[in-house]
Enzyme design. Structure first.
Site, PDB file in Angstrom:
ATOM      1  N   ALA A   1     -14.353  -1.144  -7.273  1.00  0.00           N
ATOM      2  CA  ALA A   1     -13.570  -2.352  -7.519  1.00  0.00           C
ATOM      3  C   ALA A   1     -14.409  -3.361  -8.289  1.00  0.00           C
ATOM      4  CB  ALA A   1     -13.081  -2.956  -6.201  1.00  0.00           C
TER       5      ALA A   1
ATOM      6  N   ILE B   1     -10.352   3.150  -4.336  1.00  0.00           N
ATOM      7  CA  ILE B   1     -10.976   2.013  -5.023  1.00  0.00           C
ATOM      8  C   ILE B   1     -11.530   1.084  -3.948  1.00  0.00           C
ATOM      9  CG2 ILE B   1     -10.651   0.097  -6.625  1.00  0.00           C
ATOM     10  CD1 ILE B   1      -8.460   1.673  -7.979  1.00  0.00           C
ATOM     11  N   HIS B   2     -12.746   1.396  -3.495  1.00  0.00           N
ATOM     12  CA  HIS B   2     -13.415   0.571  -2.484  1.00  0.00           C
ATOM     13  C   HIS B   2     -14.314  -0.443  -3.194  1.00  0.00           C
ATOM     14  CE1 HIS B   2     -17.284   2.703  -2.913  1.00  0.00           C
ATOM     15  NE2 HIS B   2     -16.514   3.749  -3.183  1.00  0.00           N
ATOM     16  N   ALA B   3     -15.235  -1.049  -2.493  1.00  0.00           N
ATOM     17  CA  ALA B   3     -16.018  -2.174  -3.011  1.00  0.00           C
ATOM     18  C   ALA B   3     -16.758  -1.901  -4.319  1.00  0.00           C
ATOM     19  CB  ALA B   3     -17.000  -2.655  -1.945  1.00  0.00           C
TER      20      ALA B   3
ATOM     21  N   THR C   1     -13.027   8.080  -1.857  1.00  0.00           N
ATOM     22  CA  THR C   1     -12.991   6.794  -1.165  1.00  0.00           C
ATOM     23  C   THR C   1     -11.992   5.821  -1.782  1.00  0.00           C
ATOM     24  OG1 THR C   1     -14.853   6.092  -2.519  1.00  0.00           O
ATOM     25  CG2 THR C   1     -15.355   6.956  -0.329  1.00  0.00           C
TER      26      THR C   1
END
Length: 88
Positions: free
Chosen positions: A19, A14-16, A12
């Protein structure tokens, strides 16, 4: 100044969630910590900045740490990236 390049391997990118983990880690240090992707550099202590880059799987990023605690800051960022399976 410490500077390292990383290859993002997480499906995925660097998603939420990752991050947030990176921002929390970077925020523990006084040094300036930046994430660079496709020629754009953002403060790694800013969730909005990190999310705005849209770093996906297979991307190459550069992290720079500059300041009094740069060695410790870089070590913590590397540990977070590896522990979470985000980068090589």
């Amino acid at each position: 100044m410490e500077k390292k390049e990383f290859h993002i391997v997480a499906e995925t990118g660097i998603h939420a969630r990752p991050a947030t983990l990176l921002v929390q880690t970077a925020s523990k240090f006084n040094s300036d910590i930046n994430l660079e992707y496709k020629g754009k550099s953002v403060n790694l202590k800013s969730i909005m900045g990190v999310m705005s880059l849209g770093v996906g799987q297979g991307s190459d990023v550069t992290i720079t740490v500059d300041g009094a605690d740069e060695a410790e800051g870089m070590a913590a960022i590397v540990e977070t990236l590896q522990k979470e399976g985000l980068a090589e």
